[in-house]
Design a protein around this motif. Structure first.
Motif, PDB file in Angstrom:
ATOM      1  N   THR A 194      -3.388  42.458 -54.027  1.00 37.63           N
ATOM      2  CA  THR A 194      -4.727  42.370 -54.598  1.00 37.63           C
ATOM      3  C   THR A 194      -5.024  43.590 -55.455  1.00 37.63           C
ATOM      4  N   LEU A 195      -5.921  43.408 -56.401  1.00 34.35           N
ATOM      5  CA  LEU A 195      -6.393  44.491 -57.264  1.00 34.35           C
ATOM      6  C   LEU A 195      -7.906  44.399 -57.364  1.00 34.35           C
ATOM      7  N   TYR A 196      -8.545  45.571 -57.545  1.00 37.62           N
ATOM      8  CA  TYR A 196     -10.006  45.592 -57.619  1.00 37.62           C
ATOM      9  C   TYR A 196     -10.493  46.545 -58.710  1.00 37.62           C
ATOM     10  N   LEU A 197     -11.626  46.191 -59.271  1.00 40.07           N
ATOM     11  CA  LEU A 197     -12.384  47.107 -60.116  1.00 40.07           C
ATOM     12  C   LEU A 197     -12.743  48.329 -59.267  1.00 40.07           C
ATOM     13  N   ASN A 198     -12.660  49.501 -59.845  1.00 37.06           N
ATOM     14  CA  ASN A 198     -12.898  50.716 -59.061  1.00 37.06           C
ATOM     15  C   ASN A 198     -14.251  50.720 -58.357  1.00 37.06           C
ATOM     16  N   SER A 199     -15.263  50.222 -59.022  1.00 36.56           N
ATOM     17  CA  SER A 199     -16.610  50.296 -58.456  1.00 36.56           C
ATOM     18  C   SER A 199     -16.807  49.377 -57.254  1.00 36.56           C
ATOM     19  N   VAL A 200     -15.907  48.432 -57.024  1.00 38.53           N
ATOM     20  CA  VAL A 200     -16.041  47.542 -55.868  1.00 38.53           C
ATOM     21  C   VAL A 200     -14.962  47.797 -54.821  1.00 38.53           C
ATOM     22  N   LYS A 201     -14.009  48.650 -55.145  1.00 40.01           N
ATOM     23  CA  LYS A 201     -12.898  48.925 -54.231  1.00 40.01           C
ATOM     24  C   LYS A 201     -13.445  49.502 -52.928  1.00 40.01           C
ATOM     25  N   GLY A 202     -12.957  48.971 -51.814  1.00 33.24           N
ATOM     26  CA  GLY A 202     -13.425  49.408 -50.512  1.00 33.24           C
ATOM     27  C   GLY A 202     -14.653  48.667 -50.015  1.00 33.24           C
ATOM     28  N   ARG A 203     -15.309  47.917 -50.905  1.00 35.26           N
ATOM     29  CA  ARG A 203     -16.487  47.133 -50.495  1.00 35.26           C
ATOM     30  C   ARG A 203     -16.228  45.627 -50.592  1.00 35.26           C
ATOM     31  N   PHE A 204     -15.413  45.210 -51.550  1.00 34.13           N
ATOM     32  CA  PHE A 204     -15.115  43.796 -51.762  1.00 34.13           C
ATOM     33  C   PHE A 204     -13.693  43.510 -51.307  1.00 34.13           C
ATOM     34  N   MET A 205     -13.495  42.292 -50.819  1.00 35.66           N
ATOM     35  CA  MET A 205     -12.161  41.882 -50.422  1.00 35.66           C
ATOM     36  C   MET A 205     -11.924  40.435 -50.834  1.00 35.66           C
ATOM     37  N   VAL A 206     -10.862  40.215 -51.586  1.00 33.31           N
ATOM     38  CA  VAL A 206     -10.514  38.869 -52.038  1.00 33.31           C
ATOM     39  C   VAL A 206      -9.453  38.303 -51.098  1.00 33.31           C
ATOM     40  N   SER A 207      -9.531  37.008 -50.876  1.00 29.18           N
ATOM     41  CA  SER A 207      -8.533  36.327 -50.063  1.00 29.18           C
ATOM     42  C   SER A 207      -8.416  34.890 -50.541  1.00 29.18           C
ATOM     43  N   ARG A 208      -7.419  34.197 -50.039  1.00 31.15           N
ATOM     44  CA  ARG A 208      -7.221  32.808 -50.452  1.00 31.15           C
ATOM     45  C   ARG A 208      -6.632  32.009 -49.311  1.00 31.15           C
TER      46      ARG A 208
END
Length: 115
Positions: free
Chosen positions: A58-72
């Motif tokens: 997974t990859l995240y925008l820096n401003s959401v890293k640690g707060r958002f989590m993507v899964s499938r």
């Protein structure tokens, strides 16, 4: 024809959590990378997150890293975005997409973070 249907948005207070879902059909979901993007009048479309076909990368925008989590869930053709500690700057229309630029996306779900 690919169809993407997002759900789960709403109006929440700062510090709250939301869980967004995206149901995908007409697409080889399990074989493809998937993306979340969001849109505001000020910033336009902004990439948030990427997940590989297997879900292990997974990859995240820096401003959401640690707060958002993507899964499938490839068995259910479903993409999920768990959003924690939401802030007013997270207010946007959120879309799942088959490409990082958000060219192919659903109708979106509105997230508003306000006290």
């Amino acid at each position: 024809q690919v169809q993407l249907v997002e759900s789960g948005g709403g109006l929440v207070q700062p510090g709250s959590s939301l869980r967004l879902s995206c149901q995908v059909s007409g697409y080889s979901f399990s074989s493809n990378w998937m993306f979340w993007v969001r849109e505001t009048p000020e910033k336009g479309l902004e990439w948030i997150s990427t997940i590989n076909p297997g879900g292990g990368s997974t990859l995240y925008l820096n401003s959401v890293k640690g707060r958002f989590m993507v899964s499938r869930d490839n068995a259910k053709n479903t993409l999920t975005l768990q959003m924690n500690n939401l802030q007013p700057d997270d207010s946007a229309v959120y879309y799942c997409s088959t490409d990082r630029a958000g060219n192919v996306r659903g109708q979106g779900t509105q997230v508003t973070v306000s006290s």
